[in-house]
Design a protein around this motif. Structure first.
Motif: not given
Length: 177
Positions: A120-126
């Protein structure tokens, strides 16, 4: 426990909406004057409920479809087969064998033989994206620019460290130490 019977009428900004349920029957009207109704699990449509713009089902869990903000998810024999698409999201699931989904520029995830292998990869927009992956229960990793956690033989051995606060934790033979 959820209520078997419920009636709710709301008015805000000059707009009215209402809904009524006497399980398994439900009926309602949105603030835009759109009517919806159903008989769970036989058939039905819900509008502006449960965080979705629209939910439709027929002989649930045989078929279901939900939409939100231009994105949709269709489930057939939920939870085994699923497809997601739209303006911001894309994915599919053949559970528990393989699945992937992503929100463009925000997150992505993939699994194989769930829950054994996942990525999983998340918060790519931060400024602090988070990456997680696992070969469960043997190894689990979670990393970001400021945080790192590694688990071996979950939940027995874990080391976590947060750079900004100086937090560090060791779990050895958890829950004993």
């Amino acid at each position: 426990l959820f209520p078997l019977s419920n009636y709710r009428k709301q008015e805000f900004d000059g707009k009215k909406k209402w809904d009524f349920q006497f399980f398994p029957f439900f009926v309602g009207e949105t603030e835009r004057g759109e009517d919806y109704f159903g008989l769970f699990p036989i058939f039905g449509t819900l509008l502006d409920r449960y965080g979705k713009d629209e939910i439709r089902f027929f002989l649930w869990p045989l078929y279901g479809k939900s939409t939100r903000d231009g994105d949709w998810t269709t489930d057939v024999l939920w939870p085994f087969f699923s497809s997601t698409g739209g303006e911001k999201k894309k994915g599919f699931r053949f559970w528990p064998f393989y699945g992937q989904k992503g929100e463009f520029g925000v997150s992505s995830s993939e699994f194989v033989l769930w829950p054994i292998f996942f990525n999983k990869t998340k918060n790519l927009d931060t400024e602090d994206p988070i990456k997680e992956w696992a070969i469960f229960p043997f190894y689990v990793s979670k990393e970001s620019n400021y945080f790192e956690s590694r688990t071996y033989l979950w939940p027995l051995f874990t080391h976590a460290k947060e750079e900004r606060t100086g937090f560090e934790q060791w779990d050895l033979l958890w829950p004993l130490f």
